[in-house]
Design a protein around this motif. Structure first.
Motif, PDB file in Angstrom:
ATOM      1  N   LYS A   5       0.835  -1.193   0.000  1.00 38.56           N
ATOM      2  CA  LYS A   5       0.000   0.000   0.000  1.00 38.56           C
ATOM      3  C   LYS A   5       0.874   1.248   0.000  1.00 38.56           C
ATOM      4  N   ASN A   6       0.839   1.961  -1.100  1.00 38.00           N
ATOM      5  CA  ASN A   6       1.529   3.243  -1.191  1.00 38.00           C
ATOM      6  C   ASN A   6       0.510   4.370  -1.042  1.00 38.00           C
ATOM      7  N   VAL A   7       0.986   5.496  -0.554  1.00 40.77           N
ATOM      8  CA  VAL A   7       0.129   6.684  -0.462  1.00 40.77           C
ATOM      9  C   VAL A   7       0.882   7.869  -1.044  1.00 40.77           C
ATOM     10  N   LEU A   8       0.270   8.531  -2.019  1.00 44.24           N
ATOM     11  CA  LEU A   8       0.800   9.774  -2.580  1.00 44.24           C
ATOM     12  C   LEU A   8      -0.211  10.870  -2.301  1.00 44.24           C
ATOM     13  N   PHE A   9       0.196  11.843  -1.515  1.00 44.18           N
ATOM     14  CA  PHE A   9      -0.673  12.944  -1.108  1.00 44.18           C
ATOM     15  C   PHE A   9      -0.113  14.238  -1.686  1.00 44.18           C
ATOM     16  N   ILE A  10      -0.827  14.806  -2.658  1.00 46.77           N
ATOM     17  CA  ILE A  10      -0.387  16.013  -3.365  1.00 46.77           C
ATOM     18  C   ILE A  10      -1.250  17.201  -2.937  1.00 46.77           C
ATOM     19  N   ILE A  11      -0.593  18.284  -2.538  1.00 50.02           N
ATOM     20  CA  ILE A  11      -1.285  19.552  -2.280  1.00 50.02           C
ATOM     21  C   ILE A  11      -0.766  20.593  -3.266  1.00 50.02           C
ATOM     22  N   ILE A  12      -1.689  21.242  -3.951  1.00 41.35           N
ATOM     23  CA  ILE A  12      -1.372  22.358  -4.845  1.00 41.35           C
ATOM     24  C   ILE A  12      -1.728  23.639  -4.103  1.00 41.35           C
ATOM     25  N   ASP A  13      -0.799  24.543  -3.989  1.00 45.47           N
ATOM     26  CA  ASP A  13      -1.023  25.730  -3.168  1.00 45.47           C
ATOM     27  C   ASP A  13      -1.893  26.753  -3.887  1.00 45.47           C
ATOM     28  N   GLN A  14      -3.011  27.095  -3.254  1.00 41.97           N
ATOM     29  CA  GLN A  14      -3.844  28.222  -3.676  1.00 41.97           C
ATOM     30  C   GLN A  14      -4.579  27.990  -5.000  1.00 41.97           C
ATOM     31  N   LEU A  15      -4.908  26.730  -5.321  1.00 41.03           N
ATOM     32  CA  LEU A  15      -5.646  26.445  -6.544  1.00 41.03           C
ATOM     33  C   LEU A  15      -7.144  26.545  -6.282  1.00 41.03           C
ATOM     34  N   ARG A  16      -7.806  27.418  -7.025  1.00 38.36           N
ATOM     35  CA  ARG A  16      -9.259  27.592  -6.898  1.00 38.36           C
ATOM     36  C   ARG A  16      -9.995  26.355  -7.393  1.00 38.36           C
ATOM     37  N   ALA A  17     -11.075  26.025  -6.727  1.00 37.40           N
ATOM     38  CA  ALA A  17     -11.878  24.877  -7.138  1.00 37.40           C
ATOM     39  C   ALA A  17     -12.488  25.083  -8.511  1.00 37.40           C
ATOM     40  N   ASP A  18     -12.821  26.336  -8.842  1.00 36.11           N
ATOM     41  CA  ASP A  18     -13.515  26.562 -10.112  1.00 36.11           C
ATOM     42  C   ASP A  18     -12.595  26.498 -11.325  1.00 36.11           C
ATOM     43  N   THR A 189       9.444  18.251  -9.128  1.00 39.85           N
ATOM     44  CA  THR A 189       8.985  17.010  -9.743  1.00 39.85           C
ATOM     45  C   THR A 189      10.148  16.109 -10.128  1.00 39.85           C
ATOM     46  N   ASP A 190      11.211  16.696 -10.687  1.00 36.99           N
ATOM     47  CA  ASP A 190      12.397  15.914 -11.065  1.00 36.99           C
ATOM     48  C   ASP A 190      12.983  15.190  -9.862  1.00 36.99           C
ATOM     49  N   VAL A 191      13.127  15.916  -8.757  1.00 35.29           N
ATOM     50  CA  VAL A 191      13.699  15.308  -7.555  1.00 35.29           C
ATOM     51  C   VAL A 191      12.789  14.215  -7.020  1.00 35.29           C
ATOM     52  N   PHE A 192      11.493  14.466  -7.037  1.00 42.70           N
ATOM     53  CA  PHE A 192      10.549  13.453  -6.569  1.00 42.70           C
ATOM     54  C   PHE A 192      10.671  12.169  -7.382  1.00 42.70           C
ATOM     55  N   LEU A 193      10.671  12.297  -8.693  1.00 38.53           N
ATOM     56  CA  LEU A 193      10.716  11.111  -9.551  1.00 38.53           C
ATOM     57  C   LEU A 193      12.028  10.336  -9.374  1.00 38.53           C
ATOM     58  N   LYS A 194      13.141  11.057  -9.272  1.00 43.70           N
ATOM     59  CA  LYS A 194      14.436  10.389  -9.072  1.00 43.70           C
ATOM     60  C   LYS A 194      14.493   9.696  -7.712  1.00 43.70           C
ATOM     61  N   SER A 195      13.917  10.338  -6.703  1.00 47.77           N
ATOM     62  CA  SER A 195      13.956   9.781  -5.348  1.00 47.77           C
ATOM     63  C   SER A 195      13.057   8.562  -5.202  1.00 47.77           C
ATOM     64  N   MET A 196      11.946   8.550  -5.921  1.00 47.65           N
ATOM     65  CA  MET A 196      10.979   7.465  -5.767  1.00 47.65           C
ATOM     66  C   MET A 196      11.286   6.266  -6.643  1.00 47.65           C
ATOM     67  N   ALA A 197      12.074   6.453  -7.685  1.00 48.94           N
ATOM     68  CA  ALA A 197      12.363   5.348  -8.609  1.00 48.94           C
ATOM     69  C   ALA A 197      12.920   4.107  -7.915  1.00 48.94           C
ATOM     70  N   PRO A 198      13.841   4.237  -6.929  1.00 42.48           N
ATOM     71  CA  PRO A 198      14.371   3.025  -6.287  1.00 42.48           C
ATOM     72  C   PRO A 198      13.426   2.400  -5.269  1.00 42.48           C
ATOM     73  N   ARG A 199      12.308   3.036  -4.977  1.00 35.92           N
ATOM     74  CA  ARG A 199      11.436   2.562  -3.899  1.00 35.92           C
ATOM     75  C   ARG A 199      10.275   1.695  -4.403  1.00 35.92           C
ATOM     76  N   VAL A 200      10.286   1.355  -5.659  1.00 32.65           N
ATOM     77  CA  VAL A 200       9.210   0.528  -6.205  1.00 32.65           C
ATOM     78  C   VAL A 200       9.118  -0.782  -5.432  1.00 32.65           C
ATOM     79  N   GLY A 201       7.907  -1.088  -4.961  1.00 35.23           N
ATOM     80  CA  GLY A 201       7.665  -2.337  -4.257  1.00 35.23           C
ATOM     81  C   GLY A 201       7.872  -2.284  -2.762  1.00 35.23           C
ATOM     82  N   GLU A 202       8.307  -1.126  -2.236  1.00 37.57           N
ATOM     83  CA  GLU A 202       8.616  -1.026  -0.806  1.00 37.57           C
ATOM     84  C   GLU A 202       7.385  -0.796   0.068  1.00 37.57           C
ATOM     85  N   GLY A 203       6.402  -0.106  -0.465  1.00 35.95           N
ATOM     86  CA  GLY A 203       5.308   0.372   0.374  1.00 35.95           C
ATOM     87  C   GLY A 203       5.721   1.691   0.995  1.00 35.95           C
ATOM     88  N   TRP A 204       5.281   2.788   0.428  1.00 39.16           N
ATOM     89  CA  TRP A 204       5.789   4.094   0.836  1.00 39.16           C
ATOM     90  C   TRP A 204       4.654   5.109   1.010  1.00 39.16           C
TER      91      TRP A 204
END
Length: 510
Positions: A5-18, A189-204
């Motif tokens: 079970k992985n969880v990715l929680f993304i928050i975008i700052d100040q994005l209007r719902a509309d 985003t670049d740092v996130f993708l590079k950091s997460m690439a080795p964690r496949v299958g770990e549960g993060w």
């Protein structure tokens, strides 16, 4: 349910719902978020329970109303022993990785006076492993990256100023000095993708937070000029600011507190002309499209790495943005545009609900309990929010709330705010509560100020009907509802615990 079970929680700052569903939706390209909505469940009556950035994230990550965590301003400490998403994920064996920021001010009782943690309100919340620091006022890794790439700037804030490509006097929608591939959004985003690439299958568990489209409003090419300002809808409300000021004494300081000139750097003065307002609205939408592009890269990574069906993906915003509506900018106000935010959740194994919309009212305090519930971790009684898993399954509980509740503190202990100066309020009564049901919005003040009442079956936020005699019954009913809500949600950290001869016992809140 998958074993990993992985969880990715993304928050975008100040994005209007509309931007996704409403007045601006037809004017901004968000293809990746829209594609995600087709695979997820969307909550279309979702609200932040408090503003601005620090308090809103404190509520999201602790699951508590501001009246309980009391970190009510940027720079107001959060109690060090408050349970939060990161501390509870650790109990479930997860390393809570933070890519970005939480805007948390540390508890001075738990640190020495000289500790640098007490000199910035942008510190990470307790329990998070800060993989990449991307705080707006610091961002040292991104600064170092820009310097390494050869970008020249004398001061860090120069990075946030538009630059004329021809070397002339800059315009509001001139591009940033950096290329789109080198923007803060791209770098994160670049740092996130590079950091997460080795964690496949770990549960993060990863918390990824994008600062854009939060101001300063400057975008790299082509996003700076992606939208024609003349084709965008004009800001909501009357063309005459006097109409707004006449509605309630709160709005004078609200309009003056955050102006159009505060949203862009490098200009001596920016007048609130139609041209300037529309130009900055266009830049804001361009920044939203840039974030959408990079979220698309993240979702594609999950799919390409075979993790999409093992990952709970939550995408939301911390709060909204007035963007010139009602002659206001920012989020220090009472209107829905400042509080209503997008919320989309894709839960593995829930394909039959893909693309569905939930219209029950939900609050930002519900997100942390939802994540904890999905991984099977108990939800502390201190958390005011409720798990959204039943709603994700299309089975709302019979006792689900019928309204949402938000708060705003407009005091500043070190230097009285415009509200305090003009309204004569103090540090303890410069605050308000907002209760929204199917028809009405009630705004009530702690200070001796008249309430506001908006009837959405008629003129909505364009008319305050609190003093109209025919609404007296509704005003009284909603006022009692707000009082009851506060009474029912007083701090439950230990209120359901008992010390007995057999030892401590505890009952679950929900």
């Amino acid at each position: 349910m998958p074993d990993t079970k992985n969880v990715l929680f993304i928050i975008i700052d100040q994005l209007r719902a509309d931007c996704l569903n409403g007045a601006l939706a037809a004017h901004v390209e968000l293809p990746n978020l829209r594609a995600f909505m087709d695979e997820a469940v969307t909550f279309d009556r979702h609200y932040s329970v408090t503003n601005p950035c620090g308090p809103s994230r404190a509520s999201i990550l602790t699951g508590q109303y501001a009246m309980n965590h009391r970190s009510v301003r940027n720079g107001t400490p959060l109690r060090h022993d408050t349970p939060n998403l990161a501390t509870e994920m650790r109990k479930a064996g997860y390393l809570p990785m933070l890519f970005g920021y939480t805007d948390t001010s540390a508890d001075p009782r738990a640190h020495d006076h000289n500790d640098p943690i007490l000199k910035s309100y942008e510190r990470p919340m307790a329990g998070f492993e800060e993989v990449l620091e991307m705080r707006l006022e610091e961002s040292y890794p991104w600064r170092a990256y820009l310097m390494e790439k050869g970008y020249a700037f004398d001061d860090y804030w120069d990075v946030h100023k538009p630059v004329s490509p021809e070397g002339k006097k800059p315009r509001l929608n001139d591009p940033a000095l950096y290329r789109a591939d080198d923007s803060d959004t791209a770098f994160l985003t670049d740092v996130f993708l590079k950091s997460m690439a080795p964690r496949v299958g770990e549960g993060w568990f990863a918390h990824l937070t994008y600062i854009r489209p939060h101001p300063p409003l400057v975008a790299p090419a082509p996003y700076n000029a992606m939208y024609d300002p003349t084709t965008l809808p004009r800001p909501a409300g009357s063309t005459d600011p006097a109409d707004e000021l006449a509605m309630h004494p709160f709005f004078g300081p609200a309009i003056d507190n955050s102006t159009i000139g505060d949203f862009v750097l490098g200009f001596d003065a920016v007048e609130p002309t139609v041209e300037n307002i529309q130009t900055l609205r266009a830049v804001y939408l361009g920044l939203a499209t840039e974030v959408d592009h990079h979220i698309g890269r993240v979702i594609q990574f999950l799919k390409d790495s075979g993790q999409y069906e093992d990952t709970l993906v939550v995408i939301t915003a911390d709060h909204g943005e007035m963007l010139g509506d009602r002659h206001s900018w920012g989020k220090m106000t009472v209107y829905d545009a400042a509080y209503q935010t997008p919320l989309m959740i894709r839960m593995p194994g829930n394909k039959t609900r893909a693309g569905s919309v939930v219209s029950e009212p939900t609050e930002s305090v519900d997100i942390t309990p939802t994540i904890l519930d999905w991984i099977g971790q108990s939800i502390p009684n201190a958390m005011d929010g409720r798990s959204l898993l039943p709603l994700l399954h299309g089975q709302p509980p019979e006792d689900w709330r019928t309204y949402t509740f938000s708060e705003l503190d407009f005091a500043e202990p070190e230097q009285p705010t415009l509200w305090q100066q003009e309204l004569g309020t103090g540090n303890s009564d410069s605050c308000l509560g907002i209760l929204r049901d199917d028809r009405f919005t009630l705004v009530e003040f702690a200070a001796d100020l008249p309430p506001m009442l908006f009837d959405h079956s008629k003129d909505g936020e364009l008319q305050n009907v609190a003093e109209v005699p025919e609404y007296l019954t509704d005003l009284t009913r909603l006022s009692r509802q707000m009082l009851r809500h506060r009474m029912r949600n007083m701090d439950h950290t230990l209120s359901l615990d008992s010390i007995t001869a057999e030892g401590p016992k505890s009952k679950s809140r929900y």
